[in-house]
Write a protein that holds these residues in place. Structure first.
Motif, short mmCIF file in Angstrom:
data_model
loop_
_atom_site.label_atom_id
_atom_site.label_comp_id
_atom_site.label_asym_id
_atom_site.label_seq_id
_atom_site.Cartn_x
_atom_site.Cartn_y
_atom_site.Cartn_z
N ALA A 91 42.30 33.78 45.25
CA ALA A 91 40.96 33.57 44.68
C ALA A 91 40.90 34.39 43.40
O ALA A 91 41.15 35.60 43.42
N ALA A 92 40.62 33.74 42.28
CA ALA A 92 40.64 34.42 40.98
C ALA A 92 39.24 34.46 40.38
O ALA A 92 38.59 33.43 40.24
N LEU A 93 38.80 35.65 40.02
CA LEU A 93 37.48 35.87 39.44
C LEU A 93 37.64 36.17 37.95
O LEU A 93 38.16 37.23 37.58
N TYR A 94 37.23 35.25 37.11
CA TYR A 94 37.34 35.39 35.66
C TYR A 94 36.03 36.00 35.16
O TYR A 94 34.98 35.36 35.18
N VAL A 95 36.09 37.25 34.71
CA VAL A 95 34.90 38.01 34.35
C VAL A 95 34.56 37.79 32.88
O VAL A 95 35.41 37.98 32.00
#
Length: 430
Positions: A128-132
Motif C-alpha cells: 500500500a503506497a501513500l503519495y504525500v
C-alpha cells in the motif's frame, strides 16, 4: 406518511453525522483510476520495464484523499495525497509512505507517470503506497514550506492516520510493516518522517526501514555551496527562504533582503501557478546573487545567522536512526550534491548507528537518471524485509541487481553516444 419521512430524514442525518465524526483525519476520498493487470502489463511493455525487475501481481486502485492536519503554527488545515492499493489483495499490506520531489505549482495530476509510477509499482507488487502532497500542494491548504522537516513529517503521519480510517470503509488492512522513501525533496521528507516517528513513540508507529533517495540532508554544509556557483535550479533558494521566513520569522519583510527587480518578480511567482522552470528562468545563474550583498556577507560571516540556524534545524547530522536506513545517491548528481549522503552517513556512524548503509545508484548519473535506479534499489531493499523477512535489509537478489547493472551500462552508452553526436553537430554546423 409525513411523520415517517421526517423520522427517516432525522435518522439519516444523525447516522451520517455520527459516521463523519468517527473520522478524525479523513475528510473525503475519490477513486482516481483503476488499472487492471493487463493495463499495467501494457504500460510496463511500453516503458520497457522488465516484469522480473518490477513484478505485476495485482491491479491497482488509486484514490485521491483529503485529510486534516496541522500547519507549522498549530493552525488546523487540510492536505491531500494519493493512495495506491492492490485490487486483488486487501489484507496484510505493508505500507510505504512516499514523499515526492520539489514542486512549486499547486496543481498535480494523478497518473501512472513520474514518481506516481513508483507508487503504482509498489502497489502492483502487494504494497500500500501513500503519495504525500505535503501541505500546500495538490488540494490542500496553506503555503508549502519547502524542505521543512516537521511539516513534511506531520503531513505523512496524518495521511497515514487518514488512510487507516479509509481502510475501514474500503475493507483494506495493513500489517505492522512501515516503510518510507522519496526522491530529492522527497528524500528529505522521508528522512524527516523516519526521525519524527522515532522521536514520537506515543503515536504508536514503528519504522521498519527507510530508503531516502538523493536528498539534501546537510543544507548548511554540503548543499550550501550551491548558493555560490552557477547552478541548474537556482529557484530552490528563494523557495526555501520564503518558506523558512514564514516559520522562523527571520525578517519582518523578506523583500527587504532581495535585490530589485527580484523582490517583486520572484515573490509573485510563488503563487502556486508557476513551475520551477519558470522560477529558474527568472533567477540569476548564481542563486545568492538575488539577495542584497549585505545579507550575503552577514550569512557567510556569522555561524548564528538566522537562515543558517534554520538550515541546521532541518538537517540530519545530529541524529542516530534506530531502524535500518539506506541512503541512495549518485555521485554525478548536479542538483543534490552527493556529499549530503556522505556527510550524513558518516555522522550517523559516528553517533553509533548500526543499521545505516549507502547505496550508490549510478556513479556518473545526474539527478533525473539517478531517480530510476535509486527507486529500483529501494524496492529491492524493502522487499528483503517484506518478502524475505530480513531484519537489517539486503541489497536484493543477485540476478535482479545484474539486470539493473546491465541497464545502467546501456544508459551510459546512450548518453555517451548523444554527447558524441552533439559534439559532431557543433563542430560541423554552418
Amino acid at each position: 406518511m409525513t411523520q415517517r419521512i421526517v423520522l427517516a430524514l432525522v435518522l439519516l442525518f444523525t447516522f451520517g453525522a455520527t459516521q463523519a465524526n468517527e473520522n478524525k483525519y479523513l475528510v473525503s476520498y475519490e477513486l482516481a483510476f483503476t488499472k487492471s493487470i493487463a493495463d499495467l502489463e501494457a504500460k510496463w511493455k511500453e516503458a520497457g520495464i522488465p516484469k522480473i525487475v518490477a513484478p505485476i501481481e495485482y491491479g491497482v486502485n488509486a484514490y485521491e484523499v483529503i485529510y486534516n492536519t496541522t500547519y507549522h503554527d498549530g493552525t488546523p488545515i487540510t492536505a491531500s495525497g494519493v493512495y495506491f492499493v492492490p485490487i486483488e489483495k486487501t489484507t496484510d499490506l505493508p505500507k510505504v509512505v512516499y514523499f515526492h520531489g520539489t514542486q512549486i505549482e499547486k496543481e498535480r495530476k494523478i497518473r501512472i507517470g513520474g514518481e506516481m509510477a513508483i507508487c503504482t509499482g509498489l502497489a502492483t507488487d502487494g504494497y500500500a503506497a501513500l503519495y504525500v502532497d505535503y501541505m500546500g500542494i495538490g488540494k490542500g491548504e496553506g503555503f508549502h514550506i519547502y524542505q521543512h522537516a516537521e511539516t513534511e513529517a506531520v503531513a505523512g503521519l496524518d495521511m497515514l492516520r487518514a488512510i487507516e480510517e479509509l481502510n475501514k470503509e474500503l475493507n483494506y488492512s495493513f500489517n505492522d510493516m512501515l516503510f518510507t522513501t522519496g526522491y530529492s525533496q522527497g528524500g528529505h521528507g522521508a528522512i524527516s518522517f523516519h526521525r519524527y516517528i522515532e522521536e514520537h513513540p506515543e503515536y504508536g508507529y514503528t519504522i521498519t526501514a527507510s530508503s531516502p533517495m538523493s536528498g539534501a540532508y546537510d543544507m548548511a554544509g554540503a548543499q550550501e555551496r550551491a548558493m555560490l556557483e552557477p547552478y541548474s535550479h537556482p529557484g530552490y533558494l528563494p523557495y526555501l527562504m520564503v518558506g523558512y521566513n514564514n516559520v522562523y520569522n527571520m525578517y519582518d519583510d523578506i523583500s527587504e533582503v532581495i535585490k530589485s527587480p527580484y523582490d517583486t518578480l520572484l515573490l509573485a511567482m510563488l503563487d502556486g501557478k508557476h513551475s520551477m522552470g519558470d522560477l529558474n528562468k527568472a533567477m540569476p545563474k548564481i542563486p545568492s546573487d538575488f539577495v542584497e550583498d549585505k545579507f550575503k556577507a552577514e550569512y557567510f560571516s556569522n555561524e548564528n545567522h538566522p537562515f543558517k540556524v534554520a538550515l541546521r534545524k532541518n538537517s540530519f547530522l545530529d541524529w542516530k536512526p534506530e531502524a535500518p536506513i539506506q541512503l541512495c545517491y549518485c555521485k554525478g548528481d548536479e542538483q543534490v550534491y552527493y556529499e549530503n549522503t556522505e556527510n550524513t552517513y558518516n555522522a550517523m556512524k559516528d553517533l553509533g548507528a548500526t543499521s545505516v548503509t549507502k547505496r550508490q545508484s549510478g556513479r556518473k548519473f545526474g539527478h533525473n537518471t539517478c531517480a530510476l535506479y535509486a527507486s529500483l534499489y529501494t524496492k529491492m531493499y524493502f522487499d528483503s524485509f517484506a518478502k524475505k523477512g530480513k531484519v537489517k535489509g539486503k541489497k536484493g537478489p543477485a540476478f535482479k541487481r545484474l539486470l539493473v547493472s546491465v541497464s545502467k551500462i546501456r544508459i551510459r552508452r546512450e548518453v555517451r553516444q548523444k554527447k558524441k553526436e552533439g559534439s559532431y553537430k557543433e563542430r560541423h554546423k554552418e
